[in-house]
Design a protein around this motif. Structure first.
Motif, PDB file in Angstrom:
ATOM      1  N   ILE A 392      15.423 107.377 -59.260  1.00 48.29           N
ATOM      2  CA  ILE A 392      16.634 107.741 -59.998  1.00 48.29           C
ATOM      3  C   ILE A 392      16.264 108.695 -61.135  1.00 48.29           C
ATOM      4  CG2 ILE A 392      17.840 105.590 -59.464  1.00 48.29           C
ATOM      5  CD1 ILE A 392      16.805 105.867 -63.003  1.00 48.29           C
ATOM      6  N   LEU A 393      17.259 109.432 -61.586  1.00 45.55           N
ATOM      7  CA  LEU A 393      17.157 110.204 -62.820  1.00 45.55           C
ATOM      8  C   LEU A 393      17.929 109.473 -63.893  1.00 45.55           C
ATOM      9  CD1 LEU A 393      16.711 112.856 -64.545  1.00 45.55           C
ATOM     10  CD2 LEU A 393      18.931 113.587 -63.622  1.00 45.55           C
ATOM     11  N   LEU A 394      17.372 109.425 -65.086  1.00 49.21           N
ATOM     12  CA  LEU A 394      18.080 108.886 -66.233  1.00 49.21           C
ATOM     13  C   LEU A 394      18.569 110.067 -67.065  1.00 49.21           C
ATOM     14  CD1 LEU A 394      18.688 106.004 -67.198  1.00 49.21           C
ATOM     15  CD2 LEU A 394      16.780 106.216 -68.776  1.00 49.21           C
ATOM     16  N   ALA A 395      19.886 110.186 -67.249  1.00 46.64           N
ATOM     17  CA  ALA A 395      20.447 111.384 -67.880  1.00 46.64           C
ATOM     18  C   ALA A 395      21.511 111.017 -68.900  1.00 46.64           C
ATOM     19  CB  ALA A 395      21.046 112.303 -66.819  1.00 46.64           C
ATOM     20  N   MET A 414      24.974 113.253 -56.295  1.00 41.46           N
ATOM     21  CA  MET A 414      24.598 112.126 -57.150  1.00 41.46           C
ATOM     22  C   MET A 414      25.775 111.190 -57.395  1.00 41.46           C
ATOM     23  SD  MET A 414      22.111 114.022 -59.900  1.00 41.46           S
ATOM     24  CE  MET A 414      20.337 114.173 -59.578  1.00 41.46           C
ATOM     25  N   GLN A 415      26.959 111.762 -57.565  1.00 38.99           N
ATOM     26  CA  GLN A 415      28.132 110.918 -57.778  1.00 38.99           C
ATOM     27  C   GLN A 415      28.493 110.143 -56.514  1.00 38.99           C
ATOM     28  OE1 GLN A 415      29.485 110.377 -60.875  1.00 38.99           O
ATOM     29  NE2 GLN A 415      27.627 111.555 -61.337  1.00 38.99           N
ATOM     30  N   ALA A 416      28.326 110.757 -55.349  1.00 41.77           N
ATOM     31  CA  ALA A 416      28.575 110.044 -54.095  1.00 41.77           C
ATOM     32  C   ALA A 416      27.579 108.896 -53.917  1.00 41.77           C
ATOM     33  CB  ALA A 416      28.491 111.017 -52.921  1.00 41.77           C
ATOM     34  N   ARG A 417      26.322 109.124 -54.294  1.00 36.74           N
ATOM     35  CA  ARG A 417      25.314 108.064 -54.197  1.00 36.74           C
ATOM     36  C   ARG A 417      25.652 106.914 -55.150  1.00 36.74           C
ATOM     37  NH1 ARG A 417      20.851 112.654 -55.031  1.00 36.74           N
ATOM     38  NH2 ARG A 417      20.997 113.632 -52.969  1.00 36.74           N
ATOM     39  N   ARG A 418      26.074 107.270 -56.346  1.00 32.80           N
ATOM     40  CA  ARG A 418      26.469 106.233 -57.309  1.00 32.80           C
ATOM     41  C   ARG A 418      27.605 105.388 -56.743  1.00 32.80           C
ATOM     42  NH1 ARG A 418      26.047 105.861 -62.445  1.00 32.80           N
ATOM     43  NH2 ARG A 418      28.306 105.653 -62.656  1.00 32.80           N
ATOM     44  N   HIS A 419      28.601 106.056 -56.178  1.00 29.19           N
ATOM     45  CA  HIS A 419      29.761 105.345 -55.633  1.00 29.19           C
ATOM     46  C   HIS A 419      29.324 104.394 -54.526  1.00 29.19           C
ATOM     47  CE1 HIS A 419      33.389 104.807 -53.079  1.00 29.19           C
ATOM     48  NE2 HIS A 419      34.016 104.812 -54.250  1.00 29.19           N
ATOM     49  N   TYR A 420      28.413 104.858 -53.666  1.00 28.16           N
ATOM     50  CA  TYR A 420      27.927 104.013 -52.577  1.00 28.16           C
ATOM     51  C   TYR A 420      27.214 102.776 -53.121  1.00 28.16           C
ATOM     52  CZ  TYR A 420      25.229 102.441 -48.561  1.00 28.16           C
ATOM     53  OH  TYR A 420      24.666 101.656 -47.578  1.00 28.16           O
ATOM     54  N   LEU A 434      21.433 108.286 -62.213  1.00 26.08           N
ATOM     55  CA  LEU A 434      21.806 109.204 -61.142  1.00 26.08           C
ATOM     56  C   LEU A 434      20.785 109.082 -60.012  1.00 26.08           C
ATOM     57  CD1 LEU A 434      22.701 112.367 -63.278  1.00 26.08           C
ATOM     58  CD2 LEU A 434      24.248 110.577 -62.434  1.00 26.08           C
ATOM     59  N   PRO A 435      21.158 108.503 -58.867  1.00 24.33           N
ATOM     60  CA  PRO A 435      20.215 108.342 -57.750  1.00 24.33           C
ATOM     61  C   PRO A 435      19.787 109.693 -57.189  1.00 24.33           C
ATOM     62  CG  PRO A 435      22.132 106.896 -57.509  1.00 24.33           C
ATOM     63  CD  PRO A 435      22.455 107.862 -58.593  1.00 24.33           C
ATOM     64  N   MET A 436      18.517 109.794 -56.816  1.00 23.27           N
ATOM     65  CA  MET A 436      17.955 111.056 -56.332  1.00 23.27           C
ATOM     66  C   MET A 436      18.025 111.197 -54.815  1.00 23.27           C
ATOM     67  SD  MET A 436      16.896 112.956 -58.889  1.00 23.27           S
ATOM     68  CE  MET A 436      15.559 114.006 -58.308  1.00 23.27           C
ATOM     69  N   SER A 437      18.431 110.144 -54.104  1.00 20.73           N
ATOM     70  CA  SER A 437      18.460 110.175 -52.640  1.00 20.73           C
ATOM     71  C   SER A 437      19.535 109.231 -52.145  1.00 20.73           C
ATOM     72  CB  SER A 437      17.098 109.751 -52.087  1.00 20.73           C
ATOM     73  OG  SER A 437      17.191 109.288 -50.756  1.00 20.73           O
ATOM     74  N   ASN A 438      20.073 109.522 -50.957  1.00 22.43           N
ATOM     75  CA  ASN A 438      21.070 108.635 -50.357  1.00 22.43           C
ATOM     76  C   ASN A 438      20.481 107.294 -49.946  1.00 22.43           C
ATOM     77  OD1 ASN A 438      23.033 110.533 -50.699  1.00 22.43           O
ATOM     78  ND2 ASN A 438      23.297 111.016 -48.529  1.00 22.43           N
ATOM     79  N   ALA A 439      19.162 107.229 -49.794  1.00 26.08           N
ATOM     80  CA  ALA A 439      18.526 105.976 -49.378  1.00 26.08           C
ATOM     81  C   ALA A 439      18.329 105.010 -50.537  1.00 26.08           C
ATOM     82  CB  ALA A 439      17.172 106.265 -48.726  1.00 26.08           C
TER      83      ALA A 439
END
Length: 457
Positions: A392-395, A414-420, A434-439
């Motif tokens: 993840i990124l911390l922002a 990143m917003q789609a990953r957060r929502h998931y 902010l997640p850096m990957s869909n996984a």
């Protein structure tokens, strides 16, 4: 709160294309280095690299010396010298830092031409260190021993340290790696352009793990699945792991032709610059297919582990002390019971493990721009490990605004990953995560079951 239930798998990341570091980013790195040198009273720094340990060098030059070694010397006045071997000398004009080239064939491969009558120290004198009084040596490691003088430990080759001492006879030498990777080190925080640059590798790793988990079946070999983990001809940041059954048999680290059998323990890992994904569990559909004495694996290992992952992701925040996060993980996953012993989370960049502000009694401040891996490794005798390491990124608000403006497609991802993660998995992320990957945070401990994953819903 943690249960194994039907979860819609994340999609693969799309539009996975590299983002280059800008000239402005590279210029800022040098400017910040000069400021750190002045702050720490260094007349010059010498930054060493080889292929395995090239991150600090690459941070300023834009490249690693592949199969050779190299040295970057930077003076307080901004003058820079690139000391290179036979096959990297042609990189000097292409480097992202303006520097005078110095040829040192000693950095080249064995038996290549040594067409010089100069000694190591005489070659290094060409970097104009003769009058320097304080020189910082930077390899790749910031030593943190409690029983030694860490600034007197050097992770550069002996011939090079001796050569530098002869080339700069008036100088005092200290290990200066901390100005790059220590507390408030230059490389421990990233701007929006750097985040976009590193997201490429994080997405590749995520896609590799998601594709491999989907294709894992009884009878397939480690080689077949290992081929799915790696992608786009990119160089991994770690040894790629695809292991079924016992790991590292006869000291082998790499995928073999061993075939997956029902009930096998499974371990897979792939990482690139910017992020790594790792998964561990069993080649089973359900608890009933586990070895009889391991059928409490979910309750004994996997669920407590995943609760620690949830705790980590929900707790981390800008301006938190590293010790606070460490203590939270120790509270929910006591190391005495679950056998983990490394830092529960660390920074990454060009390397898989850059450094970590998360350790007992750490007073280091977790800052905006840090790229983290939530890397917690339980080891409970008699059971497979558990792993869903990701990044993840911390922002803070300012960095989020800059990302949204400069890289709107990455921001949308990143917003789609957060929502998931929030809606599908049930982990409540702060706006700063902010997640850096869909996984990221998606974990199926039973690899043959393609529908069920651990969830906090």
């Amino acid at each position: 709160m943690i249960k194994l239930a039907k979860v819609t798998p994340p999609h693969l990341d799309t539009n996975v294309v590299p983002v280059q570091l800008t000239d402005e980013t590279m210029a800022a790195r040098k400017t910040q280095l000069l400021a750190k040198m002045e702050e720490n009273n260094y007349d010059a720094v010498a930054i060493y690299a080889d292929l395995e340990h090239g991150g600090n060098f690459e941070y300023f030059t834009g490249f690693v010396p592949r199969f050779e070694e190299a040295l970057l010397v930077v003076h307080q006045n901004g003058d820079a010298y690139l000391v290179l071997g036979n096959e990297n000398l042609n990189k000097a004009p292409l480097a992202r830092i303006a520097a005078e080239a110095v040829h040192m064939p000693h950095f080249s491969l064995p038996n290549q031409p040594m067409e010089t009558t100069l000694t190591v120290s005489e070659i290094l004198q060409q970097t104009q260190l003769q009058e320097a009084r304080t020189i910082g040596l930077i390899g790749w490691k910031k030593f943190t021993s409690s029983s030694e003088e860490n600034t007197a430990l050097f992770d550069l080759p002996y011939f090079l340290v001796e050569g530098l001492k002869k080339a700069a006879p008036k100088a005092t030498f200290t290990n200066a790696s901390s100005i790059l990777i220590g507390e408030n080190g230059l490389r421990t925080s990233n701007n929006a352009n750097e985040v976009a640059h590193y997201e490429f590798g994080a997405m590749l790793a995520g896609n590799g793990v998601l594709k491999t988990m989907e294709q894992l079946e009884i009878g397939k070999s480690e080689l077949e699945l290992g081929g799915l983990l790696n992608d786009y001809g990119q160089t991994p940041s770690v040894v790629t792991i695809m292991a079924t059954g016992a790991r590292f048999e006869k000291a082998n680290l790499y995928p073999t032709n061993k075939k997956i059998q029902l009930g096998d323990r499974i371990s897979m890992t792939v990482g690139y610059k910017g992020g790594l994904q790792s998964r561990g569990g069993y080649a089973v559909h359900s608890t009933e297919e586990l070895p009889e004495n391991e059928r409490d694996y979910l309750d004994r290992v996997a669920k407590p582990y995943y609760n620690a992952v949830k705790t980590w992701l929900e707790a981390i925040t800008v301006d938190m002390n590293g010790a606070v996060l460490y203590d939270k993980i120790e509270e929910v996953l006591p190391k005495e019971t679950y056998g983990w012993h490394l830092n529960p989370g660390h920074l990454c960049a060009d390397e898989e493990w850059l450094a970590s502000p998360i350790y007992p009694a750490s007073q280091e401040t977790i800052r905006s721009g840090m790229l983290f891996q939530f890397d917690i490794i339980p080891s409970v005798p008699g059971y497979s490990g558990a792993s869903c390491e990701g990044g993840i990124l911390l922002a803070d608000e300012r960095l989020r605004a800059l990302i949204q403006e400069a890289y709107p497609e990455m921001w949308a991802r990143m917003q789609a990953r957060r929502h998931y993660i929030i809606e599908e998995i049930g982990i409540k992320l702060s706006e700063e995560v902010l997640p850096m990957s869909n996984a990221t945070a998606y974990y199926r401990p039973f690899f043959l079951n393609k529908e069920d994953a651990l969830t906090a819903r």
